[in-house]
Design an enzyme around this catalytic site. Structure first.
Site, mmCIF file in Angstrom:
data_model
loop_
_atom_site.group_PDB
_atom_site.id
_atom_site.type_symbol
_atom_site.label_atom_id
_atom_site.label_comp_id
_atom_site.label_asym_id
_atom_site.label_seq_id
_atom_site.Cartn_x
_atom_site.Cartn_y
_atom_site.Cartn_z
ATOM 1 N N CYS A 17 89.345 14.426 -105.284
ATOM 2 C CA CYS A 17 90.680 14.002 -104.871
ATOM 3 C C CYS A 17 90.555 13.252 -103.549
ATOM 4 C CB CYS A 17 91.617 15.195 -104.701
ATOM 5 S SG CYS A 17 93.321 14.650 -104.479
ATOM 6 N N CYS B 213 92.790 13.134 -101.006
ATOM 7 C CA CYS B 213 93.670 13.493 -99.885
ATOM 8 C C CYS B 213 92.941 13.833 -98.588
ATOM 9 C CB CYS B 213 94.634 14.609 -100.278
ATOM 10 S SG CYS B 213 93.855 16.035 -101.031
ATOM 11 N N LYS C 59 98.636 21.668 -112.142
ATOM 12 C CA LYS C 59 98.641 21.949 -110.705
ATOM 13 C C LYS C 59 100.067 21.766 -110.194
ATOM 14 C CE LYS C 59 96.518 20.601 -106.332
ATOM 15 N NZ LYS C 59 95.589 19.651 -105.689
ATOM 16 N N ARG D 52 103.997 16.192 -102.025
ATOM 17 C CA ARG D 52 103.219 15.810 -103.212
ATOM 18 C C ARG D 52 104.013 16.005 -104.503
ATOM 19 N NH1 ARG D 52 98.427 18.319 -100.178
ATOM 20 N NH2 ARG D 52 97.473 16.469 -99.247
ATOM 21 N N LYS E 254 96.760 26.141 -111.463
ATOM 22 C CA LYS E 254 96.751 26.360 -110.015
ATOM 23 C C LYS E 254 98.162 26.219 -109.483
ATOM 24 C CE LYS E 254 94.804 24.470 -105.755
ATOM 25 N NZ LYS E 254 93.996 23.441 -105.120
ATOM 26 N N SER F 240 94.653 29.649 -101.650
ATOM 27 C CA SER F 240 94.567 30.107 -100.258
ATOM 28 C C SER F 240 95.737 30.995 -99.856
ATOM 29 C CB SER F 240 94.478 28.898 -99.327
ATOM 30 O OG SER F 240 95.627 28.068 -99.453
HETATM 31 ZN ZN LIG Z 1 94.602 15.935 -103.178
#
Ligand SMILES: [Zn+2]
Length: 327
Positions: free
Chosen positions: A123, A125, A198, A220, A251, A277
């Site tokens: 990814c 990001c 996700k 996002r 996720k 997390s």
């Molecule tokens: Zn990302």
């Protein structure tokens, strides 16, 4: 009183009986330990929002993975955390062979060969200066312009020796773009674990400190899934399977077990959950305060993932669980 024929309590009488008839079981071999890899040498820095989890340079990562392997953790998922100077609007440092993830992959595969499954997060990001998972045009994340970038990033990881690349960006069509790029380079043996489902989730909070990947503006929600949707998860998973996903992932994990069950019933691909997390840090914080029994809560959560149908558990608690003899 009527005589009871069925007495479920009979099989709960002793720990040995309960173990004998348990439906969901755990095994160290189904755990994946994530790692946050930084440039440099000799670096181990704890991530404050995730006690016990660290940023590590490649040399330290090798030591950690070696001791984790001795504990029985045979799979890792790597996230790169580049220097701020290496971030750019198009995230192009993500696919340099000199980037920290390809370096880590080469070092891990050199040392551990086939004993270790090396998975890499794909990814942009962490590599874009705006912190979004794709390229921005006219204030929008441009889906189709992002696909070649993701394919290039996956290629850099696959060339370095990754066993599995794991796109987490949620652009439409990215699994197919990555599969085509890998196959064009004779990397058809490299598997794709798709973050197929996700959700845009508040449970990612601590990770953003870990990956230095909070978006500079906006959020996002234009590409990650809406937490209110269940059927859409099957649509996303089906598209990724059609494009060549080898492993599917949901996720976060805990708040989405209905979706895990749906996918387990509808698809034959191995199914992973990401015990993210926020789920980790909530348990850690409550355990530190003495409000919950950490071992019991972690095992209850993991068994819930298994009961829902997960085959693979990506979790920050793996090392602690095995080092403490929880399994
Ligand atoms: Zn990302």
């Amino acid at each position: 009183m009527r005589e009871l024929i069925s007495r479920p309590r009979r099989l709960r009488a002793t720990a040995a009986l309960r173990d004998l008839v348990a439906e969901a079981r755990l095994d160290a071999r189904m755990l994946v330990q994530p790692h946050f890899v930084v440039p440099g040498e000799g670096i181990t820095e704890e991530i404050s929002a995730m006690p016990g989890i660290e940023h590590q340079s490649v040399d330290r990562l090798l030591q950690t993975v070696e001791s984790d392997l001795e504990l029985g953790i045979r799979s890792v998922l790597l996230f790169g955390v580049p220097e701020p100077a290496d971030k750019a609007p198009d995230g192009s440092s993500a696919f340099s062979d000199a980037a920290v993830v390809p370096k880590a992959v080469r070092a891990l595969k050199d040392r551990f060969r086939h004993d270790l499954v090396v998975m890499t997060d794909v990814c942009l990001c962490a590599y874009t200066d705006h912190g979004h998972c794709g390229i921005i045009h006219d204030g929008r994340v441009d889906n189709d312009a992002t696909l070649p970038q993701l394919a290039n990033m996956a290629l850099a990881h696959a060339r370095a020796g990754a066993d599995v690349v794991a796109p987490s960006d949620m652009m439409d069509g990215r699994v197919g773009a990555i599969r085509d790029a890998l196959d064009d380079e004779d990397l058809c043996h490299v598997a794709i674990m798709s973050y197929a489902v996700k959700y845009a989730s508040a449970y990612y909070g601590p990770f953003r400190e870990a990956a230095h990947s909070a978006p500079a503006m906006g959020d996002r929600r234009s590409y990650q899934m809406d937490a209110r949707n269940r059927r859409e998860a099957s649509l996303e998973a089906g598209l990724d399977v059609d494009e060549g996903a080898d492993i599917l992932m949901v996720k976060p994990a805990l708040a989405y077990l209905d979706v895990v069950r749906d996918l387990a019933e509808s698809f034959t691909q191995p199914l992973a959950v990401y015990n993210v997390s926020g789920e980790y840090s909530m348990v850690k914080a409550a355990a530190e305060k003495g409000w919950v029994d950490e071992r019991a809560v972690v095992l209850e959560n993991w068994h819930a993932f298994r009961r829902a149908g997960a085959d693979i558990i990506i979790t920050y608690h793996g090392r602690q669980a095995l080092a403490s003899g929880w399994l």
